[in-house]
Design a protein around this motif. Structure first.
Motif, PDB file in Angstrom:
ATOM      1  N   PHE A   1     -74.258  34.220 -18.565  1.00  0.00           N
ATOM      2  CA  PHE A   1     -74.141  34.873 -17.599  1.00  0.00           C
ATOM      3  C   PHE A   1     -72.781  35.320 -17.102  1.00  0.00           C
ATOM      4  N   ALA A   2     -72.004  34.195 -17.579  1.00  0.00           N
ATOM      5  CA  ALA A   2     -70.551  34.494 -17.272  1.00  0.00           C
ATOM      6  C   ALA A   2     -69.892  35.378 -18.349  1.00  0.00           C
TER       7      ALA A   2
ATOM      8  N   ASN B   1     -70.018  38.390 -19.090  1.00  0.00           N
ATOM      9  CA  ASN B   1     -70.415  39.616 -18.685  1.00  0.00           C
ATOM     10  C   ASN B   1     -68.837  40.087 -18.436  1.00  0.00           C
TER      11      ASN B   1
ATOM     12  N   ILE C   1     -75.644  29.687 -18.300  1.00  0.00           N
ATOM     13  CA  ILE C   1     -74.421  29.999 -17.109  1.00  0.00           C
ATOM     14  C   ILE C   1     -73.479  30.772 -17.992  1.00  0.00           C
ATOM     15  N   ILE C   2     -73.134  30.380 -19.105  1.00  0.00           N
ATOM     16  CA  ILE C   2     -72.035  30.840 -19.981  1.00  0.00           C
ATOM     17  C   ILE C   2     -72.400  32.208 -20.384  1.00  0.00           C
TER      18      ILE C   2
END
Lengths: 1124, 531
Positions: free
Chosen positions: B15-16, B18, B12-13
């Motif tokens: 993914f974040a 970006n 998730i991190i």
């Protein structure tokens, strides 16, 4: 009875020291402790096959263990299992078997999942825990008012940590309680009770539902909060209440129930009704719709609109700075929707079925053919022409003596059914163990065509599965899935022509079902009955999913990490088909009906459009929840969230179908000139960082602060990021010792909040200069590609900012009999995104982008009062009323230069129309000469106020009105009565200080435009009746008519929005059926209304501004719901 | 389990993290830099601007004078006759007359082009050609504005949102006229005389010349030439003369002329396709042929058609012309052949079906004048409301140039030449009307009359009656229909009656600038007189 799982888990008082003494049976101890913690249940109700002859209980237990997954636990020192028994059964419930086995023993048992705990009945303390305990043990049972046992109730010796939770039977044992102590019983949603022990060893308690819900937990966005510690203006509605409405849409049932929320059903055909929702009024010139958050994820309005009300647990409205946690999109307020989840307990199966009959609340009172003919003759007479109809002809219209040639067609009656039907069926199963909880629901909705012999329908199928799993004590995971299919078929109905349809034309040739030409094929009867005239079929699918996990970080008590990933997908496949239909001419000489192609279309044409949208949201939250020294309660988190959406569009079409038999593209022409296709895509993205800290001191001094930093792709990189803070505080005065003396005042809290919220709800990429294909042109017979600039860029475009302040008081008095919430609020919306089209000259040629101009202020008051009590011994009732006053005022906006003072929007509400004020009707030429008139006006036309007294009537005389179509006052009143097995629920909705456009804006020019509201000719101007209140017919385009006060009405109303009478079938009758609850009811929606539009036959909630309104429905519904 | 959690959180991190996720580019648009350096995209940009051109299929100017009537008051046509037209509602008029907003919004696009094209990397040839096309469109826009409003502001810059936008004033009629002539002369010199093949319908030298001819004719007429300055007539004559021998010839059949694609008479036409079509054919067809029956010719117009012998059916005093052979009960017998291409009449057959007139059970779409339109109707179409009729709109054709030339020659004193060109129009193979021999004022009246008949419904009448100052006379005549409204038998009964009163006010020479625009300019724009 309201239960709340989280509450049960968070309060666990273990008699730890005592248990540690039980070293001998350590393993068992763990098990028991676990049992004590959780509310007990057994979901695997197995059937047992067993045959033993004169065996000991131990042997029987072993055999059961071999036959099944059940395991027995017991303490050999305490229980005697040597008793010999003989059992033979093929198919018995285990519990039944055990009851038999233990019948004549001093043993009893408890089941938890597949574990069976055997204990002694008659020893003091009864169970393993109490076996070792001292005197002073107290046991008892907690039930609700219906006598049903209540598991999960917290029982604590007041002032200590000594406590327990009731088991599945509602029973509890508490050890080591001082004789002079006090036991506290508490459960979410129920009023807490304190009982003095006073030496008793057995205390049974009946808990009653909390009237206001002191322990009620409300959703506040990224978390929940006890209602009593809430510091923002938040209203939560439990959908049990909303569900009483038979309206197919959740939002319609909500109307009048929540202070500060304006809901108007603007009418519409099945599946396409429009509901307008504003929180604390309109506060921007652009879209004022709130943000909808469904289960923690911002999901669009359609998602809410078609949500199955049966799936929804609660709906929470964040009205002030409490919405700041949603930062960039919160300025219009936030509505949080929480769907139902499973609870520990045996499976609960609920089923319901509703059948509704509905009809439009009003039908416009249109002119008869005789009235129409008279109006026509009047127009001719004014213009010096011969009358169109003779008196004899008008008489024939009036008396119906020649229905073939002189009909009086009531198009509404021809078109609309008296009653149309709708069905709704729902089934849900919920339950769970401490490991896994589930809610699974499915629903079906069908609405049938409102038209006689109509083909349209609206069908909706939905399914939802919400699962919660406890993987380890520190890790819980939830998976929510839901799906919905919409299947909507609607005709290409030209609604204005129902209104405009000429009354002197038959819909059918009399005595036949041959359509007449009516008006070159604009025969609405044909449009509503013949699918080939044209239809749109919508096949929509929505899938939402989210996976979330919460992990309690070991080593730091109260620290947890939670994350959610949500993926939503929707697709929409739409087919628009137009075919060939026929109308008929009548040949009087031969008596034959000759078919003629309807000019609507000469060739079948099909257009299809496919849209798919994907939305991904991910968030991560680090939370810390802890209580220090019993009084310092901290609940805080920091989080990150991001969202991406992507939409694809694809469309294609063909015409010149050789045959209308197959409505698919391939069947269209092969000629490329008659084929089209197109496609494009659209993306959005957001990034947000946010956090919140809540602190309270002993529920007395309350404080909350949230901060959010949001990035929106809608703006240029240097204008993209914004900070959105929210702060609020509260003081519960009744927690102060100096207030304790006021016995009548149960609860008093004052609170205040301030926040800055954003709104970026405008078209994306307005900061860029970009070009798109379009405006093609034909050269030499072939299409040449065109390219157009998409508007003038505004590189400075950024957020709208709402600065909001709220002051609130919450009080409850006389044991909860009276509750009161009052809020004063003020919101100042600045940087409003609007176009400067009032002041930028056309000669600049600028196609204006949104710019941050304008300020609007909303100030107001919200008041909610509740009352609950009994009439005699038999009737219980609860009443709730709410009142909201919102004064909306434009402070600064783009104004047209050189406007008169009375024309400015500044100082008036948003959307207040600019209208010519009609002060009468010109009687005759003399009257006309005596007062300025609009160019070209004559006797019988409007006398318009010469507002600037310059002797000329022109647009400078238009006056900005003080009100708009958004009401300044909204109110609601709900009441529930219970008498034995009967329940009566009534809810009223009302509004005041509102303008509605009451008549369609078509020119009042019967021969040219068609029919009109008969009200227009009642006391209308004629050559004889010159002292009239209505103008003469024959009003053309361009002159003041639609933009006059004449079409406007006061839109105030009070209406019985929802009513329900229900009967709960007595339990005694149900006991053998396996049904625990059966409720049959009859309910109604929009049953009656008191308003000033009755004479027009127009519903006050409709605003005709955009054409001819489709009235909202009145619904009568019969339903039954079962709980197993 | 912890590993799984760690993995999930890490993903998730990741993914974040970006940073560029908010840097999106539109997926349905093209960026600015790509456009100005790509010849194809620039051509597409220019193509789109052609949509500024209005035509008579969507701007039905016949309603605004004395040619046609519809009871539905199309685009406030009644306003001229019952005085309800004001500067507040002028925006209801058809775009050709209410061209302010449309014209200036396209001028923005044109100015954007002129600003950017200089720096463009495309070839000089392409640049020149594109500039000429755009200057043609600019000339079109100012011509349309000039015809409606008189002198208007000449805007040659791209406004910026942040600058002062009010305070612009109107340029004079002469300044605007000169600005247009400069553009047209540039186009005439730059673009090929004729555009053919897939370029047919684009700006060309001849199209610019035709536009100049009409513009200078209007300029020489009484409204703009109160002193009857002969040099203006000479200019008008010169402009028309350029096209007399430019390879065009009158098309033999006056009826099919209007739907014979690219025939020899057409100087400029607007093409349509099934994808981008119009619905005029449907709207104007008689209800019994499947249409809406709009654009009903008035009795005023019908009476103006000569008999085939060249005599008018009625005399000035309203009595039947004894020399004409006209029978009011059989008004359709022996008329100018062009009569039969304009109106329907008893016994008229279209698509094998005879037009029937009787009120019968429905009245609404049935003619209020006694006639239906027949001009421009191509019988090969199935008549239905599909909106994809492809009959082209003819902007300029040789017959108009002949009549422009004749009128100019008349004013230059060359009556023979004037008669010659009028008679050439009358001598069209399928028309074959007797030649005129009038002189002096009567000749001028004949020239005007010939325009009324030959160019009927083609958007000329509204401007002709104004620029020649005939309007005070012609517009003061009431609009007459020929229908007995009370008759309900199957038999249609003709009976004259007034549909709209006659009305003229000198303010009608120009349409008003929308009052809202005067306000937007903060009063710097001067309103036309009388409004």
């Amino acid at each position: 009875m309201k239960k709340n799982e989280s509450r049960m888990e968070s309060v666990c008082f273990l008699p730890v020291k005592k248990l540690l003494l039980m070293a001998k049976i350590t393993a068992l101890f763990i098990l028991v402790a676990f049992m004590q913690v959780s509310a007990k249940s057994y979901s695997q109700v197995g059937k047992i096959k067993l045959s033993v002859n004169n065996a000991t209980l131990v042997e029987v237990f072993q055999q059961i263990e071999n036959e099944s997954d059940y395991r027995f636990f017991y303490d050999n020192e305490q229980v005697d299992l040597t008793k010999k028994v003989t059992v033979s059964t093929e198919n018995k419930e285990l519990s039944e078997l055990l009851n038999e086995l233990f019948l004549d023993t001093d043993l009893t048992y408890e089941m938890m999942d597949n574990l069976i705990l055997v204990k002694s009945k008659n020893k003091a303390g009864d169970d393993l825990i109490s076996a070792k305990s001292e005197q002073g043990d107290i046991k008892g049972k907690v039930t609700d008012i219906n006598g049903e046992p209540m598991p999960g109730v917290t029982v604590v010796v007041k002032g200590t940590t000594n406590g327990t939770i009731t088991d599945i039977d509602g029973s509890y044992i508490i050890s080591n309680a001082p004789e002079d102590g006090i036991l506290e019983f508490s459960f979410v949603g129920m009023r807490a009770q304190e009982v003095e022990i006073a030496g008793q060893s057995s205390i049974n308690v009946t808990l009653v539902e909390d009237m206001i819900g002191i322990e009620e937990v409300v959703a506040i966005g990224y978390g929940t909060q006890k209602k009593e510690t809430v510091t923002g203006a938040i209203t939560q509605v439990n959908t049990e209440d909303v569900n009483l409405s038979p309206a197919p849409k959740l939002t319609d049932g909500l109307a009048g129930r929540v202070s500060g929320v304006i809901i108007n059903q603007r009418g519409g055909e099945p599946g396409r009704t429009e509901t307008e929702i504003f929180i604390r009024g309109r506060s921007t010139t652009e879209d004022s719709s709130p943000l909808y958050v469904i289960d923690g994820i911002a999901r669009d309005y359609n998602g809410l609109d078609r949500l199955d009300p049966n799936d929804i647990e609660s709906l929470t409205v964040l009205k002030d700075a409490s919405a700041a946690i949603y930062g960039a999109r919160a300025a219009n307020g936030v509505i949080l929707i929480t769907t139902k989840r499973g609870r520990i307990g045996k499976p609960t199966i609920k089923a319901s079925y509703n059948h509704g009959f509905s009809q439009p609340t009003r039908r416009e009172n249109l002119a008869s053919s005789a009235q129409f003919a008279e109006a026509w003759n009047l127009i001719n007479a004014v213009n010096g022409l011969e009358p169109q109809y003779s008196d004899e002809e008008i008489q024939k219209f009036a008396d119906g003596s020649d229905p073939v040639n002189y009909p009086n067609t009531r198009w509404y009656d021809v078109i609309y059914k008296d009653w149309k039907h709708q069905d709704r069926a729902n089934l849900s199963v919920s339950g769970g163990s401490e490991k896994v909880k589930y809610f699974v629901g499915a629903g079906y909705l069908q609405q049938k065509s409102p038209f006689n012999d109509g083909f349209g329908y609206n069908k909706q199928y939905n399914i939802r599965s919400n699962l919660d799993a406890t993987i380890t004590p520190d890790l819980t995971v939830s998976i929510d899935l839901s799906g919905r299919l919409d299947d909507i078929l609607s005709g290409d109905i030209d609604y204005p022509h129902i209104y405009l349809g000429y009354p002197y034309v038959n819909a059918f040739w009399p005595g036949t079902d041959y359509y007449t030409d009516a008006r070159t094929g604009d025969n609405v009867a044909l449009m509503t009955r013949e699918k080939d005239y044209g239809y749109t079929s919508t096949d929509r699918g929505v899938f939402t999913s989210s996976l979330s996990a919460t992990y309690n970080i070991p080593g730091v008590d109260g620290l947890s990490l939670a994350g959610t990933f949500a993926y939503d997908y929707n697709k929409n496949y739409e087919k628009d088909y137009t075919g060939v239909t026929y109308i008929y001419d009548y040949d009087q000489s031969s008596g034959e009906y000759i078919p003629k192609m309807n000019s609507n279309s000469s060739t079948p044409t099909l257009d299809v459009a496919f849209l798919q949208g994907k939305s991904q949201t991910a968030n991560l939250r680090l939370a810390y929840v802890k209580t220090f020294n019993d009084v310092h309660n901290i609940d805080a988190f920091v989080a990150y969230e991001q969202n991406k959406t992507h939409i694809d569009n694809l469309s294609a079409g063909r015409s010149q179908f050789l045959s209308g038999a197959i409505h698919e593209l391939f069947a269209g022409t092969a000629d490329k000139n008659y084929q089209t296709n197109d496609g494009s895509a659209f993306e959005t993205a957001r990034q947000n960082y946010f956090g919140r800290i809540q602190y309270d001191y002993a529920n007395k001094y309350l404080f909350q602060f949230s901060l959010r930093r949001d990035g929106s792709q809608n703006f240029a990189s240097d204008k993209r990021w914004g900070w959105f803070p929210g702060v609020s505080a509260g003081w519960t005065l009744t927690e102060e010792s100096f207030m304790k003396g006021l016995s009548s005042l149960d609860f008093l809290k004052i609170r205040a909040s301030w926040g800055q919220l954003g709104n970026d709800n405008v078209d994306a990429f307005q900061y860029l200069t970009a070009y798109s294909y379009g405006d093609n042109y034909i050269f030499g017979g072939t299409t040449a590609q065109g390219l157009v600039q998409s508007g003038v860029p505004n590189p400075n475009i950024t957020w709208e900012v709402a600065e909001t302040t709220d002051l609130g008081v919450e009080a409850r008095m006389w044991g909860g009999k009276l509750g009161m919430d009052v809020d004063l609020f003020k919101t100042r919306r600045s940087n409003i995104l609007a176009t400067r089209n009032a002041s930028v000259p056309y000669y600049t040629g600028l196609e204006l982008p949104d710019e941050n101009i304008g300020i609007v202020e909303n100030k107001g008051l919200e008041l909610t009062l509740t009352n609950r009590g009994q009439i005699g011994n038999e009737i219980e009732y609860s009443l709730a009323g709410n009142f909201t006053y919102i004064h909306n005022e434009v402070i600064d906006i783009d104004e047209a230069p050189l406007s008169e003072d009375y024309q400015l929007q500044t100082g008036k509400p948003i959307g207040a129309p600019l209208l010519y004020e009609v002060i009468g009707i010109f009687k005759d030429e003399a009257d006309l000469a005596s007062y300025p008139s609009y160019s070209g006006y004559g006797p019988g036309d409007f006398k318009i106020l010469d507002a600037n007294d310059d002797g000329v009537i022109n647009s400078n005389d238009m006056i900005r009105q003080d009100l708009s179509s958004s009401p300044e006052i909204v109110f609601g009143f709900t009441s529930n009565f219970q008498y034995k097995q009967f329940e009566l629920n009534l809810s009223f909705q009302g509004q005041a200080r509102v303008l509605v456009t009451a008549l369609p804006v078509f020119p009042f020019n019967p021969p040219a435009f068609g029919n009109f509201n008969a009200w227009l000719v009642e006391d209308g101007w004629t050559l004889e009746n010159t002292d009239a209140t209505k103008p003469k017919p024959g009003i053309g385009f361009g002159v003041p008519y639609s933009n006059t006060t004449f079409l406007q009405r006061n839109g105030a109303f009070v209406r019985l929005k929802n009513a329900e009478l229900a009967y709960n079938i007595p339990k005694s009758l149900l006991s053998r059926t396996g049904i625990s609850n059966c409720r049959v009811y009859v309910s109604g929606y929009n049953l009656f209304s008191i308003d000033g539009l009755k004479d027009l036959g127009v519903d006050p909630e409709v605003n005709s501004g955009f054409g001819v309104p489709v009235m909202p429905d009145r619904i009568i519904n019969l339903g039954v719901s079962l709980t197993l | 389990m912890k590993k799984i959690i760690l993995f999930l959180l890490t993903s998730i991190i990741l993914f974040a993290c970006n940073d560029d996720m908010l840097e999106l580019t539109p997926l349905d648009r093209i960026s600015e830099s790509a456009v100005w350096n790509d010849e194809n995209l620039l051509q597409a940009y220019v193509n789109a601007q052609y949509n500024v051109i209005q035509d008579g299929f969507t701007n039905n100017l016949m309603y605004y004078s004395d040619e046609a009537y519809s009871q539905f008051d199309p685009s406030s046509a009644f306003g001229f006759r019952n005085n309800t037209l004001t500067a507040d509602n002028v925006e209801n008029l058809y775009t050709t007359l209410n061209f302010w907003e449309t014209g200036y919004s396209y001028l923005y696009n044109l100015n954007q082009f002129f600003v950017n094209i200089e720096e463009s990397a495309i070839s000089d040839d392409a640049k020149t050609s594109l500039i000429a096309e755009m200057r043609f469109l600019r000339a079109y826009i100012y011509t349309t504005l000039l015809n409606s409003y008189g002198g208007v502001p000449i805007i040659d810059k791209v406004f910026d949102l942040s600058e002062e936008l009010t305070g612009v004033t109107r340029n004079s009629y002469d300044e605007v006229l000169q600005y247009i002539i400069d553009d047209l002369d540039y186009v005439i010199q730059t673009l090929p005389a004729k555009q053919t093949g897939s370029d047919a319908g684009k700006a060309s030298g001849d199209v610019a010349q035709a536009m100049k001819s009409r513009l200078l004719l209007y300029d020489a007429r009484a409204l703009h030439n109160p002193t009857d300055d002969v040099t203006k007539w000479q200019a008008a004559s010169d402009a028309a003369a350029e096209l007399l021998d430019a390879g065009y010839s009158l098309y033999p059949d006056y009826g099919t002329l209007f739907f014979s694609d690219g025939n020899s008479e057409i100087i400029w036409q607007r093409y349509y396709s099934p994808e981008i079509g119009h619905s005029f054919t449907f709207q104007s067809s008689a209800p019994l042929h499947g249409g809406w029956g709009l654009f009903d010719p008035t009795q005023n117009l019908v009476d103006d058609y000569e008999m085939s012998n060249g005599e008018m059916p009625y005399l000035e005093d309203g009595s039947v012309n004894p020399e004409s052979g006209y029978d009011p009960d059989q008004f359709w017998v022996d008329r100018d052949p062009r009569f039969y291409e304009l109106v329907t009449y008893p016994g008229f057959v279209f698509q094998g079906k005879e037009t029937v007139y009787y009120k019968g059970l429905y009245t609404q779409d049935f003619t209020q004048t006694g006639y239906y339109n027949h001009k421009f109707l191509d019988p090969s179409y199935v008549i239905a409301n599909t909106g994809n009729f492809t009959t082209p709109w003819i902007h300029y054709r040789l017959a108009e140039i002949y009549l422009n030339y004749a009128e100019a020659q008349y004013h230059l004193g060359n009556e023979d030449l004037a008669r010659q060109y009028v008679n050439m129009v009358r001598a069209r193979e399928s028309v074959d009307m007797p030649p005129i021999d009038e002189t002096g004022d009567e000749l001028l009246a004949k020239i005007y009359h010939e325009r009324r008949i030959e160019l009927v419904y083609e958007g000329h009448r509204y401007f002709d009656i104004r620029t020649t100052k005939m309007a005070p006379e012609t517009q003061s005549e009431p609009l007459i229909g020929n229908i007995d409204a009370t008759e309900t038998d199957e038999e249609y009964v003709y009976q004259r009656q007034t549909l709209l009163p006659g009305n003229w006010d000198d303010k009608f020479y120009y349409t008003p600038i929308p009052y809202s625009e005067i306000k937007r300019s903060n009063g710097s724009l001067e309103q036309n007189p009388g409004w």
